[in-house]
Design a protein around this motif. Structure first.
Motif, PDB file in Angstrom:
ATOM      1  N   GLU A 286       0.721  -1.155   0.286  1.00  0.00           N
ATOM      2  CA  GLU A 286       0.012  -0.309  -0.665  1.00  0.00           C
ATOM      3  C   GLU A 286       0.940   1.037   0.152  1.00  0.00           C
ATOM      4  N   MET A 287       1.992   1.021   0.295  1.00  0.00           N
ATOM      5  CA  MET A 287       2.646   2.587   0.931  1.00  0.00           C
ATOM      6  C   MET A 287       3.497   2.517  -0.476  1.00  0.00           C
ATOM      7  N   GLU A 288       4.241   1.599  -1.073  1.00  0.00           N
ATOM      8  CA  GLU A 288       4.844   2.231  -2.215  1.00  0.00           C
ATOM      9  C   GLU A 288       3.656   2.125  -3.031  1.00  0.00           C
ATOM     10  N   ALA A 289       2.671   1.604  -3.003  1.00  0.00           N
ATOM     11  CA  ALA A 289       1.537   2.134  -4.521  1.00  0.00           C
ATOM     12  C   ALA A 289       1.649   3.944  -3.934  1.00  0.00           C
ATOM     13  N   LYS A 290       1.422   4.510  -2.831  1.00  0.00           N
ATOM     14  CA  LYS A 290       1.321   5.826  -2.913  1.00  0.00           C
ATOM     15  C   LYS A 290       2.492   6.443  -3.341  1.00  0.00           C
ATOM     16  N   ASN A 291       3.555   5.801  -2.859  1.00  0.00           N
ATOM     17  CA  ASN A 291       4.532   6.250  -2.872  1.00  0.00           C
ATOM     18  C   ASN A 291       4.673   6.618  -4.516  1.00  0.00           C
ATOM     19  N   GLU A 292       4.582   5.496  -5.461  1.00  0.00           N
ATOM     20  CA  GLU A 292       4.535   6.144  -6.538  1.00  0.00           C
ATOM     21  C   GLU A 292       3.824   6.934  -7.435  1.00  0.00           C
ATOM     22  N   LYS A 293       2.298   6.854  -6.479  1.00  0.00           N
ATOM     23  CA  LYS A 293       1.355   7.969  -6.865  1.00  0.00           C
ATOM     24  C   LYS A 293       2.027   9.732  -6.389  1.00  0.00           C
TER      25      LYS A 293
END
Length: 296
Positions: A286-293
């Motif tokens: 979840e954190m990685e996805a938000k960072n990419e976004k």
């Protein structure tokens, strides 16, 4: 547990023949607690039901013991998800304790903590916070600020505040819980890891990903390194397989084939570790996805 069960067998307890006494009642209470902590909620309910029957038949008349019976029953009901029954019993317990407020101050605090946990599980988060706060206020009156039980109050308030999306408030409570646990358990204990994970989740919800990652990484040393090397799919399969192994051990125990009963506790801890790492990996994704976004 074995000693308590041997005592019951030796005394040949029979509820309907009124042969039970206060020693049996106390044994039932301890067995209910032991079985619940080991995950045998059906057995825990069996012994708390015996306590209730003793109360109904008038074998136990002391109101302190009656109130504690209701509290034990409420705790069991929460574990099985029967929140309405849990609230019914814990409110009965509180009603008795509050008849002599000063005498039962510590017990009132315990009952409020149980009711707060029921409300939190039920999704009534503000009611949960109110009970946790009232219980905490009593605890601070009667005990030291370093009382390890205070950690549960702060963690509970943090969890309910997080669910209400009051992230700054939740962070304050989780950090207070962490501070108490660190003084007691050091740096590599499950309680510490759960506080770290709660802080990581809260910072992630808040959008502060650097802090979320920092606390997430602090969780890692607590758990077996080989678990972190597995994929989420592998971990879920491992969790299912380990649960099957636990079921086999339980069956062996009922058939008197299990010589080392400590294997049950170890297997439950193993399952808890796997499930926690699954939760950690989910948060990491979840954190990685938000960072990419955020980068885009």
């Amino acid at each position: 547990i074995s000693n308590l069960l041997n005592f019951l067998n030796l005394t040949g307890f029979k509820l309907n023949e009124y042969k039970l006494n206060i020693d049996h009642f106390n044994a039932f209470g301890r067995l209910a607690g032991h079985y619940r902590s080991l995950g045998y909620i059906d057995k825990a309910n069996e012994f708390s039901d015996l306590m209730l029957e003793m109360v109904k038949k008038g074998i136990v008349a002391d109101k302190d013991k009656i109130a504690k019976t209701y509290m034990i029953t409420a705790t069991n009901m929460r574990v099985v998800g029967d929140y309405n029954s849990a609230l019914e019993y814990i409110n009965k317990s509180l009603e008795i304790f509050k008849t002599e407020y000063d005498k039962y101050l510590s017990s009132i605090s315990d009952a409020l903590l149980v009711r707060g946990a029921v409300y939190d599980s039920k999704g009534d988060y503000q009611k949960a916070i109110d009970d946790f706060q009232e219980s905490l206020k009593i605890e601070l009156q009667v005990d030291s600020v370093d009382n390890p039980d205070l950690s549960f109050h702060y963690y509970g308030m943090g969890s309910s505040s997080q669910n209400l999306k009051k992230y700054d408030v939740a962070l304050t409570y989780f950090k207070k819980s962490l501070n108490i646990d660190q003084k007691i358990y050091g740096s590599e204990h499950y309680f510490i890891a759960w506080n770290y994970l709660a802080l990581a989740e809260t910072y992630s919800h808040k959008g502060v990903y650097d802090s979320a990652g920092y606390y997430f990484n602090l969780c890692l040393p607590v758990f077996k390194k080989e678990l972190h090397l597995k994929s989420l799919q592998e971990l879920k399969k491992l969790a299912m397989d380990t649960k099957d192994e636990l079921s086999d051990l339980k069956l062996d125990k009922t058939q008197n084939k299990l010589k080392n009963t400590s294997l049950l506790s170890l297997k439950r801890k193993e399952i808890a570790q796997i499930l926690t790492v699954i939760k950690m990996k989910g948060l990491q994704e979840e954190m990685e996805a938000k960072n990419e976004k955020a980068k885009k």
